[in-house]
Design a protein around this motif. Sequence first.
Motif, PDB file in Angstrom:
ATOM      1  N   TRP A  89      30.563  19.719  15.805  1.00  0.00           N
ATOM      2  CA  TRP A  89      30.766  21.053  15.230  1.00  0.00           C
ATOM      3  C   TRP A  89      31.073  20.967  13.729  1.00  0.00           C
ATOM      4  O   TRP A  89      30.508  21.714  12.921  1.00  0.00           O
ATOM      5  N   LEU A  90      31.924  20.040  13.349  1.00  0.00           N
ATOM      6  CA  LEU A  90      32.220  19.862  11.926  1.00  0.00           C
ATOM      7  C   LEU A  90      30.953  19.454  11.170  1.00  0.00           C
ATOM      8  O   LEU A  90      30.684  19.952  10.071  1.00  0.00           O
ATOM      9  N   GLU A 121      27.961  20.258  11.892  1.00  0.00           N
ATOM     10  CA  GLU A 121      27.027  21.394  11.825  1.00  0.00           C
ATOM     11  C   GLU A 121      27.501  22.472  10.849  1.00  0.00           C
ATOM     12  O   GLU A 121      26.887  23.524  10.743  1.00  0.00           O
ATOM     13  N   GLN A 164      30.753  23.764  10.957  1.00  0.00           N
ATOM     14  CA  GLN A 164      31.810  24.510  11.658  1.00  0.00           C
ATOM     15  C   GLN A 164      31.529  26.007  11.848  1.00  0.00           C
ATOM     16  O   GLN A 164      32.347  26.853  11.477  1.00  0.00           O
ATOM     17  N   HIS A 217      37.695  28.909   7.538  1.00  0.00           N
ATOM     18  CA  HIS A 217      36.829  27.829   7.066  1.00  0.00           C
ATOM     19  C   HIS A 217      37.534  27.021   5.973  1.00  0.00           C
ATOM     20  O   HIS A 217      37.547  25.782   6.002  1.00  0.00           O
ATOM     21  N   ILE A 268      40.474  24.916   7.543  1.00  0.00           N
ATOM     22  CA  ILE A 268      40.020  23.713   8.262  1.00  0.00           C
ATOM     23  C   ILE A 268      39.517  22.659   7.283  1.00  0.00           C
ATOM     24  O   ILE A 268      39.852  21.473   7.390  1.00  0.00           O
TER      25      ILE A 268
END
Lengths: 125, 125
Positions: A54-55, A57, A59, B34, B37
């Motif tokens: 996921w990161l 891609e 996120q 976003h 993170i």
Amino acid sequence: MIALTLGAFRYKMVIAVRTDLEMGKGKAAIEVAHAAISALEEARRLHHDWADAWLNEGQPKIAVKVGSDNDLVTLNDEAIHLGLPTALVRDKGLTQVPPDTVTCLGIGPAPAEIIDKMTGHLKLL
Amino acid sequence: MIALTLGAFRYKMVIAVRTDLEMGKGKAAIEVAHAAISALEEARRLHHDWADAWLNEGQPKIAVKVGSDNDLVTLNDEAIHLGLPTALVRDKGLTQVPPDTVTCLGIGPAPAEIIDKMTGHLKLL
């Protein structure tokens, strides 16, 4: 439009936010960020490969609406039942909401098709 | 009130958000998440101890306002100059803003006294 675009990703995160609390923009943003970080930490424990993919891609994530405390808790139970990483955010109640109020729920990162099945009916925040 | 309360923490994160873009509540929340993170990931690379301590303290964070693209980039430069982890979010422009628009900036987690010196003058979102 964003839901369509997110359909191209293999993994995604959904953050469900209570709209009945009428949080301001800044408060809602901080609660969503809290849910996102905590759900990612949980994914690292449960499915490290999902978190990493996921990161990589970029996120992808969306925020959706739920109408009550009960809706949020029910959604959390469903997600846990499906084996998904979740993070239910309980606010300390120092500002806009009473102490221990459940404000939002992060689900994922997880495979998009599983997340879509359980949250696809919810409207974008 | 929240700024006062956050004063009790040793580490914090600040997310600066452009108000001139007039993003909706959901959009702003996703951009802030976003930034949060990505800034945490950057902190893990630069100062793993700051990241861990902040998570253990309950990940205190606030969202503040900036008025322009330029303000955000200047703030990012200042933070990098001070050795702080940062994450400048560039939106893909699939929804409410043009492609490659800088929407917000995550700074930290980092020691509260350093973050406060550079962002203490900014208003809460």
